[in-house]
Every structure is written in structure tokens, then in C-alpha cells.
Design a protein around this motif. Structure first.
Motif, PDB file in Angstrom:
ATOM      1  N   ARG A  83       0.839  -1.203   0.000  1.00  0.00           N
ATOM      2  CA  ARG A  83       0.000   0.000   0.000  1.00  0.00           C
ATOM      3  C   ARG A  83       0.869   1.246   0.000  1.00  0.00           C
ATOM      4  O   ARG A  83       1.903   1.296   0.658  1.00  0.00           O
ATOM      5  N   ASP A  84       0.406   2.275  -0.715  1.00  0.00           N
ATOM      6  CA  ASP A  84       1.129   3.542  -0.665  1.00  0.00           C
ATOM      7  C   ASP A  84       0.587   4.384   0.490  1.00  0.00           C
ATOM      8  O   ASP A  84      -0.341   3.985   1.193  1.00  0.00           O
ATOM      9  N   GLU A  85       1.168   5.559   0.704  1.00  0.00           N
ATOM     10  CA  GLU A  85       0.806   6.391   1.860  1.00  0.00           C
ATOM     11  C   GLU A  85      -0.661   6.801   1.856  1.00  0.00           C
ATOM     12  O   GLU A  85      -1.307   6.836   2.900  1.00  0.00           O
ATOM     13  N   ARG A  86      -1.221   7.104   0.687  1.00  0.00           N
ATOM     14  CA  ARG A  86      -2.635   7.508   0.620  1.00  0.00           C
ATOM     15  C   ARG A  86      -3.553   6.359   1.025  1.00  0.00           C
ATOM     16  O   ARG A  86      -4.530   6.562   1.741  1.00  0.00           O
ATOM     17  N   GLU A  87      -3.243   5.139   0.572  1.00  0.00           N
ATOM     18  CA  GLU A  87      -4.064   3.985   0.945  1.00  0.00           C
ATOM     19  C   GLU A  87      -3.975   3.698   2.441  1.00  0.00           C
ATOM     20  O   GLU A  87      -4.975   3.362   3.072  1.00  0.00           O
ATOM     21  N   VAL A  88      -2.792   3.861   3.031  1.00  0.00           N
ATOM     22  CA  VAL A  88      -2.632   3.660   4.472  1.00  0.00           C
ATOM     23  C   VAL A  88      -3.442   4.706   5.228  1.00  0.00           C
ATOM     24  O   VAL A  88      -4.139   4.393   6.196  1.00  0.00           O
ATOM     25  N   ALA A  95      -7.065   3.774   5.079  1.00  0.00           N
ATOM     26  CA  ALA A  95      -7.360   2.624   5.932  1.00  0.00           C
ATOM     27  C   ALA A  95      -7.384   3.023   7.404  1.00  0.00           C
ATOM     28  O   ALA A  95      -8.216   2.548   8.172  1.00  0.00           O
ATOM     29  N   LEU A  96      -6.476   3.912   7.811  1.00  0.00           N
ATOM     30  CA  LEU A  96      -6.454   4.355   9.207  1.00  0.00           C
ATOM     31  C   LEU A  96      -7.630   5.256   9.542  1.00  0.00           C
ATOM     32  O   LEU A  96      -8.068   5.307  10.686  1.00  0.00           O
ATOM     33  N   ALA A  97      -8.161   5.959   8.552  1.00  0.00           N
ATOM     34  CA  ALA A  97      -9.293   6.851   8.792  1.00  0.00           C
ATOM     35  C   ALA A  97     -10.608   6.094   8.876  1.00  0.00           C
ATOM     36  O   ALA A  97     -11.585   6.612   9.395  1.00  0.00           O
ATOM     37  N   ALA A 113      -1.010   2.204  22.406  1.00  0.00           N
ATOM     38  CA  ALA A 113      -2.336   2.337  21.820  1.00  0.00           C
ATOM     39  C   ALA A 113      -2.267   3.261  20.628  1.00  0.00           C
ATOM     40  O   ALA A 113      -1.604   4.278  20.660  1.00  0.00           O
ATOM     41  N   ALA A 114      -2.945   2.887  19.571  1.00  0.00           N
ATOM     42  CA  ALA A 114      -3.061   3.718  18.382  1.00  0.00           C
ATOM     43  C   ALA A 114      -4.503   4.186  18.307  1.00  0.00           C
ATOM     44  O   ALA A 114      -5.415   3.379  18.315  1.00  0.00           O
TER      45      ALA A 114
END
Length: 157
Positions: free
Chosen positions: A42-47, A50-52, A75-76
Motif C-alpha cells: 500500500r502507498d501512503e494515501r491507501e494507508v 485505511a487508518l481513517a 495504543a493507536a
């Protein structure tokens, strides 16, 4: 050279080409399951996307602590899920994602680190939930509760 050896060589060549093509077609059908990672890179935009998202994201646990060391829980933060906050927790024994809701804290998902297994868990929802990972470096217990609508690590009784 006679006709028979020439036909034998042509038959062998045709069989070899056919077997190679069948093998390549099989690899193409199976795809990344044999030749690469299941989810790809995954590139930075996909990560960031996914985190959002409020869905749990599988994380890779950090290095296991040395024997006798106190397990570190990190914790994240996760965006709030319906009814409360969601957060991922990482220990040397594995990871867990929990969320807070009207009925209390609930384990959404959990995954042991490599070499570890889940010994016991209480998924909730309840005042406290827990998951215990056991492996080569011992046992890691993650106990969670809600504070201010967010899951937090709770001290062990």
C-alpha cells in the motif's frame, strides 16, 4: 535422420511446451497467493484511508520484550465508532482492537504475535475485557476498560 526419431523429438517438444503453458496458466490463476503478499503493498494515501476508516486494521506487533521485562502496551487512536471510541493496543504477545459503547468495552478483534497463541479472552461487552497471549517469552495479558468513552488499558488486579 529417420522419420521416427524426428517424430519422437517433435512429440517431446510439444509435450514440454504444453506442460509449461499449463503451469504458467495455473500460476496466473492462483496469483499472489504463491508469488507475493496477499494484500499487496500500500502507498501512503491507501494507508491514510485505511487508518481513517472505523473498521479494525490488522497491525504488526513490535518486538517482544526480553524475559522478566514488564510488557509494554501501546495504543493507536482510532476514529470513534458508532456509540463510542475505538483503539488498537499492541503488546509483545499480540494486538487487540477494542471499542466503547453503551454496554461497556468490547474486544472487536485480537491477533497473537508470531510464536504466540491466545490462551484466554473475554470479548465483552462488559466493564472490563481481556485477552491473554502465551508464547516463548511468557504470558502477556491485556485488560481494557472504558474511560471517557475511549478504551484504555486497565491495571491488573
Amino acid at each position: 535422420m529417420g522419420r521416427r526419431p524426428l517424430l519422437a523429438a517433435a512429440g517431446w517438444l510439444a509435450t514440454t511446451v504444453a506442460a509449461t503453458l499449463v503451469g504458467l496458466a495455473a500460476i496466473q490463476l492462483v496469483g499472489a497467493g504463491i508469488t507475493g503478499t496477499a494484500g499487496g503493498v500500500r502507498d501512503e494515501r491507501e494507508v491514510a484511508r485505511a487508518l481513517a476508516s472505523p473498521a479494525p486494521v490488522t497491525t504488526t506487533p513490535g518486538p517482544a520484550p526480553t524475559a522478566g521485562a514488564t510488557p509494554t502496551v501501546t495504543a493507536a487512536s482510532r476514529p470513534p465508532a458508532a456509540g463510542g471510541g475505538r483503539r488498537a493496543f499492541v503488546t509483545g504477545g499480540g494486538t487487540a482492537v477494542a471499542e466503547c459503547g453503551p454496554a461497556g468495552v468490547r474486544l472487536v478483534s485480537w491477533s497473537p504475535a508470531q510464536g504466540y497463541r491466545v490462551k484466554d479472552y473475554d470479548q465483552g461487552p462488559d466493564d472490563h475485557v481481556e485477552v491473554r497471549f502465551v508464547g516463548p517469552e511468557g504470558e502477556h495479558e491485556l485488560r481494557l476498560r472504558c474511560r471517557g468513552g475511549e478504551p484504555v488499558a486497565a491495571p491488573h488486579d
